[in-house]
Motif scaffolding. Structure first.
Motif, PDB file in Angstrom:
ATOM      1  N   ILE A  48       1.079  -1.103  -0.274  1.00  0.00           N
ATOM      2  CA  ILE A  48      -0.270   0.163   0.111  1.00  0.00           C
ATOM      3  C   ILE A  48       1.264   0.656   0.157  1.00  0.00           C
ATOM      4  CG2 ILE A  48      -1.371   1.349   1.253  1.00  0.00           C
ATOM      5  CD1 ILE A  48      -2.466  -1.262   2.634  1.00  0.00           C
ATOM      6  N   GLU A  49       2.109   1.688   0.876  1.00  0.00           N
ATOM      7  CA  GLU A  49       2.993   2.522   0.830  1.00  0.00           C
ATOM      8  C   GLU A  49       3.965   2.724   0.094  1.00  0.00           C
ATOM      9  OE1 GLU A  49       5.043   1.914   4.568  1.00  0.00           O
ATOM     10  OE2 GLU A  49       3.171   2.041   5.670  1.00  0.00           O
ATOM     11  N   SER A  50       4.180   1.593  -1.103  1.00  0.00           N
ATOM     12  CA  SER A  50       5.191   1.776  -1.881  1.00  0.00           C
ATOM     13  C   SER A  50       4.814   1.889  -2.986  1.00  0.00           C
ATOM     14  CB  SER A  50       6.256   0.436  -1.597  1.00  0.00           C
ATOM     15  OG  SER A  50       5.367  -0.906  -2.077  1.00  0.00           O
ATOM     16  N   ARG A  51       3.393   1.597  -3.620  1.00  0.00           N
ATOM     17  CA  ARG A  51       2.864   1.525  -4.404  1.00  0.00           C
ATOM     18  C   ARG A  51       1.451   1.877  -4.168  1.00  0.00           C
ATOM     19  NH1 ARG A  51       4.667  -4.914  -7.354  1.00  0.00           N
ATOM     20  NH2 ARG A  51       6.709  -4.652  -6.219  1.00  0.00           N
ATOM     21  N   GLY A  52       0.889   2.423  -4.019  1.00  0.00           N
ATOM     22  CA  GLY A  52      -0.241   3.230  -4.136  1.00  0.00           C
ATOM     23  C   GLY A  52      -1.386   2.621  -3.753  1.00  0.00           C
ATOM     24  N   MET A  53      -1.356   1.151  -3.731  1.00  0.00           N
ATOM     25  CA  MET A  53      -2.275   0.936  -3.934  1.00  0.00           C
ATOM     26  C   MET A  53      -3.519   0.266  -3.587  1.00  0.00           C
ATOM     27  SD  MET A  53      -0.459  -2.804  -5.016  1.00  0.00           S
ATOM     28  CE  MET A  53       0.208  -3.283  -7.408  1.00  0.00           C
ATOM     29  N   ASN A  54      -4.693   0.197  -3.335  1.00  0.00           N
ATOM     30  CA  ASN A  54      -5.641   0.075  -2.070  1.00  0.00           C
ATOM     31  C   ASN A  54      -5.018  -1.651  -1.812  1.00  0.00           C
ATOM     32  OD1 ASN A  54      -7.246  -2.034  -3.389  1.00  0.00           O
ATOM     33  ND2 ASN A  54      -8.006  -0.535  -4.371  1.00  0.00           N
TER      34      ASN A  54
END
Length: 290
Positions: A48-54
């Motif tokens: 979530i933090e590194s790739r901006g995924m939900n």
């Protein structure tokens, strides 16, 4: 005036909706974290933090089945069916707190546990095979020692465990769906070998001279552990001497027994500390997927 006021109202409603989505996401994340292994939860958070995924996208990525080198641990309670006839005493006062304590040990050493009744299975799939071996054997020794300590507090209905360890290539991750069929586990030869060894030790405990709490290592696991800790105290057992074979694994002709002693635990933790220190110094990237 009217259009400005209406635009302001819509902006406020949009902000409130976004705030509600964030709150629901946090609540869902907290609920998910409480139901999945800690290692998996950390990996999802890293995605979530590194790739901006939900959280859903990250969960799918982290839990996608993939082939990995793992170390794994298997332990069930001997005499469970007979003793569980005394439901309140044995299950509530002995088994439940014991299984919880063993699971805490596994998660504290970066293992991914799976519980089925009294059976405890765990796998370790760090990018470093050495750390997997060390975390796995440290967990096994700690589980045996925790079990012994709990038994000392029980007047009856002792919990008797052996701990089986193996290593090798397996498929790990979620082998179910994204609904109630989610099942985070490992499949492959090292897992199958533990099941076969469990069958063997149940029928050959006295012949193999096993004591409750003993760790039973596969040949490849013992070889890698001895390479990491040359002074580790392992007792080889030749299955040919007892005219027994491991079902489906005819090439496994020897097992190795490790006592859960203070000195063995100290040696394992000392090498593990050094291995972890070298890892952090090098700045090796940690695999975040399962």
């Amino acid at each position: 005036g009217y259009f400005e006021a209406n635009s302001y109202r819509l902006d406020q409603e949009n902000l409130e909706a976004q705030k509600k989505i964030i709150e629901l996401s946090i609540e869902f994340s907290d609920r998910l974290r409480s139901f999945i292994p800690k290692v998996i939860a950390r990996r999802i958070e890293e995605f979530i933090e590194s790739r901006g995924m939900n959280i859903i996208e990250s969960s799918v990525q982290v839990l996608a089945p993939r082939r990995k080198e793992i170390a794994c641990l298997f332990s069930d309670i001997r005499g469970f069916t007979k003793q569980s006839e005394h439901l309140d005493n044995f299950l509530l006062n002995s088994v439940l707190p014991e299984v919880k304590a063993c699971t805490d040990v596994i998660e504290g050493l970066d293992g991914i546990p799976r519980k089925v009744g009294d059976l405890i299975f765990a796998y370790y799939d760090d990018a470093s095979r050495d750390r997997n071996i060390l975390h796995c054997v440290a967990s096994g020794v700690e589980i045996s020692r925790v079990n012994e300590a709990i038994n000392e507090t029980l007047a009856s209905s002792k919990v008797i465990r052996y701990v089986l360890l193996s290593e090798g290539e397996a498929i790990v991750g979620n082998i179910g769906g994204l609904d109630s069929s989610v099942e985070i586990t490992a499949l492959g030869p090292p897992v199958n070998l533990l099941s076969r060894l469990d069958e063997l030790t149940k029928s050959k405990i006295s012949e193999l001279q096993l004591q409750p709490g003993d760790l039973i290592l596969s040949p490849s696991f013992a070889e890698r552990l001895s390479g990491l800790i040359p002074k580790i105290q392992l007792r080889p057992v030749s299955l040919d001497d007892f005219n027994v074979k491991v079902r489906d694994f005819p090439d496994v002709r020897r097992l190795f027994i490790l006592k859960p002693s203070e000195s063995n635990l100290r040696d394992v933790l000392e090498v593990l500390d050094g291995c972890s220190a070298r890892h952090h110094t090098r700045g090796d990237p940690q695999a975040v997927a399962a």
